[in-house]
Design a protein around this motif. Structure first.
Motif, short mmCIF file in Angstrom:
data_model
loop_
_atom_site.label_atom_id
_atom_site.label_comp_id
_atom_site.label_asym_id
_atom_site.label_seq_id
_atom_site.Cartn_x
_atom_site.Cartn_y
_atom_site.Cartn_z
N HIS A 286 1.07 -1.25 -0.47
CA HIS A 286 -0.15 -0.81 0.08
C HIS A 286 0.59 1.58 -0.11
O HIS A 286 1.99 1.15 1.02
N ASP A 287 0.53 2.01 -1.12
CA ASP A 287 1.24 3.40 -0.99
C ASP A 287 0.91 3.94 0.34
O ASP A 287 -0.38 3.77 1.25
N ILE A 288 1.78 4.81 1.06
CA ILE A 288 1.34 6.13 1.88
C ILE A 288 0.98 7.37 1.45
O ILE A 288 1.32 7.86 0.89
N VAL A 289 -0.02 7.23 2.19
CA VAL A 289 -0.45 9.13 1.37
C VAL A 289 -0.78 9.67 3.16
O VAL A 289 -1.29 9.13 4.45
N ARG A 290 -0.06 11.62 3.29
CA ARG A 290 0.08 11.87 4.40
C ARG A 290 -0.01 13.12 4.30
O ARG A 290 -0.60 13.27 3.05
N TYR A 291 -0.87 13.62 5.41
CA TYR A 291 -1.13 15.66 4.94
C TYR A 291 0.08 16.08 5.60
O TYR A 291 0.28 15.84 6.47
N GLU A 292 0.82 17.09 4.74
CA GLU A 292 1.96 18.01 5.01
C GLU A 292 1.86 19.45 4.11
O GLU A 292 2.32 18.86 3.07
N ASN A 293 1.95 20.42 4.99
CA ASN A 293 1.83 21.46 4.74
C ASN A 293 0.72 22.43 4.17
O ASN A 293 1.41 22.24 2.84
N GLY A 294 0.00 21.82 4.43
CA GLY A 294 -1.02 22.11 2.84
C GLY A 294 -1.75 21.20 1.26
O GLY A 294 -2.21 21.54 1.13
N ALA A 295 -1.01 19.92 2.09
CA ALA A 295 -1.29 19.54 0.52
C ALA A 295 -1.43 17.70 1.40
O ALA A 295 -0.13 16.93 1.88
N VAL A 296 -1.55 16.84 0.33
CA VAL A 296 -2.08 15.59 0.25
C VAL A 296 -0.61 14.63 -0.21
O VAL A 296 -0.83 15.39 -2.04
N ARG A 297 0.07 14.30 0.59
CA ARG A 297 0.97 13.43 -0.22
C ARG A 297 1.86 11.93 -0.12
O ARG A 297 1.27 11.71 0.73
N THR A 298 1.65 11.30 -1.17
CA THR A 298 1.62 10.08 -1.70
C THR A 298 3.39 9.46 -1.96
O THR A 298 4.10 10.14 -2.42
#
Length: 222
Positions: A55-67
């Motif tokens: 599974h890809d890891i999806v995070r919310y960071e500094n106002g953006a969703v990063r995968t």
């Protein structure tokens, strides 16, 4: 069936435990072994018992969703033809669950070797029944099953820190069902700064075979 892998003599069939401390590079070694055998025409499959690796890891960071790409997707970029299997939650299986799952897979796909990244939950010991089951399957189907298991953290406190069979996190009586132990060792676990030795993995077998493998995890970093 292969008799030699990374200069380590292996049995024709049976259960091989790949053991070492957490984070030392056991899964890295499994991946390289799987690829090497397939390059030699020996059908080998990398089994991720913990499906989170796919599974890809999806995070919310500094106002953006990063995968961030999963471990499996990074491996497939390096070895696109490497056969793999993902089984969510297999590390929680009972010995019966493992037997049912692996037997069904072998009967349909006919691999000659199966590499399992983990056969029990982190921190738990592999039971006698589990290792007996895996050895029985390997012998009955005439294949090699490689299973990754941690060793006790107590090795860190010793002067000689190379793991031995007694350090493997499995029940004492379970060791009789292991046809070969392969140990993975790297100095980085014991030093504050990276050295040239940290860039190679020492691999040695319980029957005396020994070799080293370049440790290049950065090739899976993109």
């Amino acid at each position: 069936m292969v008799k030699k892998l990374f200069d380590l003599k292996l049995p024709e069939e049976g259960l091989v435990i790949v053991a070492g401390l957490p984070g030392v590079g056991k899964t890295y070694v499994l991946i390289e072994m799987t690829e090497e055998l397939n390059q030699k025409g020996i059908k080998s499959v990398l089994l991720y018992a913990d499906g989170m690796a796919s599974h890809d890891i999806v995070r919310y960071e500094n106002g953006a969703v990063r995968t961030s790409p999963s471990r499996l997707s990074r491996i497939r970029k390096v070895y696109p033809d490497l056969p793999y299997l993902v089984e969510d939650g297999a590390i929680w299986y009972t010995p019966y669950g493992w037997e049912k799952f692996i037997t069904d897979f072998i009967e349909h796909e006919h691999p000659q070797a199966v590499f399992i990244d983990s056969v029990c939950a982190p921190g738990e010991k592999a039971s006698e029944e589990l290792l007996q089951t895996l050895q029985r399957i390997a012998g009955k189907k005439h294949i090699l099953i490689f299973a990754e298991i941690n060793v006790s953290l107590s090795v860190i406190s010793r002067k000689e820190r190379h793991p031995k069979p007694k350090d493997v996190m499995c029940a004492l009586r379970a060791r009789k069902y292991v046809d070969r132990f392969i140990f993975v060792y790297r100095d980085i676990c014991f030093s504050a700064e990276e050295t040239e030795k940290d860039k190679s993995i020492e691999i040695y077998a319980s029957n005396g075979g020994k070799t080293t493998l370049p440790f290049e995890p950065e090739k899976y970093s993109n």
